[in-house]
Write a protein that holds these residues in place. Sequence first.
Motif, mmCIF file in Angstrom:
data_model
loop_
_atom_site.group_PDB
_atom_site.id
_atom_site.type_symbol
_atom_site.label_atom_id
_atom_site.label_comp_id
_atom_site.label_asym_id
_atom_site.label_seq_id
_atom_site.Cartn_x
_atom_site.Cartn_y
_atom_site.Cartn_z
ATOM 1 N N ALA A 149 0.896 -1.245 -0.006
ATOM 2 C CA ALA A 149 -0.055 0.009 -0.007
ATOM 3 C C ALA A 149 0.750 1.352 -0.178
ATOM 4 N N ARG A 150 2.017 1.368 0.699
ATOM 5 C CA ARG A 150 2.603 2.676 0.900
ATOM 6 C C ARG A 150 4.378 2.486 0.435
ATOM 7 N N LEU A 151 4.624 1.180 -0.035
ATOM 8 C CA LEU A 151 5.994 0.887 -0.095
ATOM 9 C C LEU A 151 6.150 0.054 -1.402
ATOM 10 N N LEU A 152 7.566 0.404 -2.044
ATOM 11 C CA LEU A 152 7.908 -0.454 -3.049
ATOM 12 C C LEU A 152 9.203 -1.085 -2.548
ATOM 13 N N LEU A 153 9.343 -2.381 -2.727
ATOM 14 C CA LEU A 153 10.249 -3.331 -2.420
ATOM 15 C C LEU A 153 11.022 -3.403 -3.600
ATOM 16 N N HIS A 154 12.124 -2.627 -4.094
ATOM 17 C CA HIS A 154 12.896 -2.959 -5.215
ATOM 18 C C HIS A 154 14.085 -3.793 -5.085
ATOM 19 N N PRO A 155 14.155 -4.894 -5.956
ATOM 20 C CA PRO A 155 15.311 -5.744 -5.821
ATOM 21 C C PRO A 155 16.498 -5.370 -6.529
ATOM 22 N N LEU A 156 17.366 -5.270 -5.593
ATOM 23 C CA LEU A 156 18.915 -4.684 -5.933
ATOM 24 C C LEU A 156 19.388 -5.642 -7.183
ATOM 25 N N ASP B 169 23.296 -15.650 -9.413
ATOM 26 C CA ASP B 169 22.153 -14.852 -9.364
ATOM 27 C C ASP B 169 21.011 -15.586 -8.368
ATOM 28 N N PRO B 170 20.660 -14.955 -7.142
ATOM 29 C CA PRO B 170 19.770 -15.928 -6.420
ATOM 30 C C PRO B 170 18.211 -15.832 -6.703
ATOM 31 N N GLY B 171 17.718 -15.174 -7.908
ATOM 32 C CA GLY B 171 16.523 -14.762 -7.960
ATOM 33 C C GLY B 171 15.828 -14.049 -7.006
ATOM 34 N N VAL B 172 14.497 -14.231 -6.459
ATOM 35 C CA VAL B 172 14.084 -13.514 -5.573
ATOM 36 C C VAL B 172 14.624 -13.391 -4.330
ATOM 37 N N PHE B 173 15.541 -14.300 -3.912
ATOM 38 C CA PHE B 173 16.317 -14.384 -2.689
ATOM 39 C C PHE B 173 17.472 -13.494 -2.383
ATOM 40 N N ARG B 174 17.054 -12.057 -2.756
ATOM 41 C CA ARG B 174 18.039 -11.153 -2.663
ATOM 42 C C ARG B 174 17.835 -9.904 -1.711
ATOM 43 N N PRO B 175 18.676 -8.820 -1.687
ATOM 44 C CA PRO B 175 18.407 -7.659 -0.854
ATOM 45 C C PRO B 175 17.115 -6.925 -1.623
ATOM 46 N N TYR B 176 16.388 -6.041 -1.143
ATOM 47 C CA TYR B 176 15.315 -5.269 -1.799
ATOM 48 C C TYR B 176 15.604 -3.871 -0.877
ATOM 49 N N GLU C 83 5.018 -3.775 7.272
ATOM 50 C CA GLU C 83 4.396 -3.736 5.869
ATOM 51 C C GLU C 83 5.380 -4.527 4.962
ATOM 52 N N ALA C 84 6.559 -4.264 4.878
ATOM 53 C CA ALA C 84 7.554 -4.703 4.123
ATOM 54 C C ALA C 84 7.963 -5.976 4.361
ATOM 55 N N LEU C 85 8.043 -6.431 5.728
ATOM 56 C CA LEU C 85 8.325 -7.801 5.965
ATOM 57 C C LEU C 85 7.186 -8.756 5.409
ATOM 58 N N ARG C 86 5.833 -8.337 5.733
ATOM 59 C CA ARG C 86 4.580 -9.201 5.160
ATOM 60 C C ARG C 86 4.702 -9.361 3.895
ATOM 61 N N ALA C 87 5.174 -8.582 3.091
ATOM 62 C CA ALA C 87 5.283 -8.423 1.567
ATOM 63 C C ALA C 87 6.445 -9.686 1.384
ATOM 64 N N LEU C 88 7.541 -9.488 1.978
ATOM 65 C CA LEU C 88 8.750 -10.447 1.726
ATOM 66 C C LEU C 88 8.341 -11.696 2.124
ATOM 67 N N LEU C 89 7.658 -11.881 3.190
ATOM 68 C CA LEU C 89 7.044 -13.351 3.512
ATOM 69 C C LEU C 89 6.225 -13.688 2.509
ATOM 70 N N GLU C 90 5.404 -13.066 1.881
ATOM 71 C CA GLU C 90 4.439 -13.519 0.884
ATOM 72 C C GLU C 90 5.514 -14.119 -0.499
ATOM 73 N N THR C 91 6.342 -13.109 -0.539
ATOM 74 C CA THR C 91 7.632 -13.490 -1.776
ATOM 75 C C THR C 91 8.042 -14.864 -1.492
ATOM 76 N N ALA C 92 8.408 -15.130 -0.258
ATOM 77 C CA ALA C 92 8.982 -16.368 0.110
ATOM 78 C C ALA C 92 8.162 -17.542 -0.255
ATOM 79 N N ARG C 93 7.089 -17.444 0.409
ATOM 80 C CA ARG C 93 5.874 -18.463 0.289
ATOM 81 C C ARG C 93 5.548 -18.578 -1.334
ATOM 82 N N LEU C 94 5.493 -17.570 -2.032
ATOM 83 C CA LEU C 94 5.231 -18.030 -3.420
ATOM 84 C C LEU C 94 6.468 -18.702 -4.222
ATOM 85 N N ALA C 95 7.506 -18.430 -3.538
ATOM 86 C CA ALA C 95 8.717 -18.935 -4.203
ATOM 87 C C ALA C 95 8.839 -20.448 -3.676
ATOM 88 N N GLY C 96 8.093 -20.577 -2.828
ATOM 89 C CA GLY C 96 7.985 -22.213 -2.410
ATOM 90 C C GLY C 96 8.937 -22.740 -1.214
#
Length: 164
Positions: A9-16, A60-67, A111-124
């Motif tokens: 809602a308020r943030l953008l997690l930009h993958p570095l 490259d670690p795919g989604v498993f990187r810093p944002y 807020e950022a951590l909830r989004a990152l947890l969902e990213t991890a969940r979707l990545a399996g």
Amino acid sequence: MKIPPVATARLLLHPLTADEAERIVARAPRAGDLWAEGYPQDGDVRACTGFLRGVAGRGDPGVFRPYEIRLRDTGAAVGGIGFHGPPDEVGVVTVGYGLVPGARGEGYASEALRALLETARLAGVAGVKGDADLDNPASHRVMEAAGMRCVAEGEGLRHFYRGF
């Protein structure tokens, strides 16, 4: 590998990218980078240093990187969040995060951590772990607000986990 940003809602997690991580390590923004006062912090530099070592050693670690945590309304980078690397042998990843002092107390970290947890969940992944110093109750609240639970305490740290 092109990883899309994660929007909340308020943030953008930009993958570095590796190039962006190198600039953070050098604390050398390029023209157009909008860094809030105090960014990057020492934790951002450490996270990017580990990311760059991992890219050099494993690729490259795919989604498993810093944002980079950016405010959606201004685009300013106010902190970092990310994975310490790819999942371990049982499918668990470790997360870390931090915000510049001027951005704390607004709920951005949760807020950022909830989004990152969902990213991890979707990545399996099987689960996500994180820890914080015993004398850092604000970070404990961040992990609890994101759905992680305290699973252990020791050696000056409180350990949190969320399984999927």
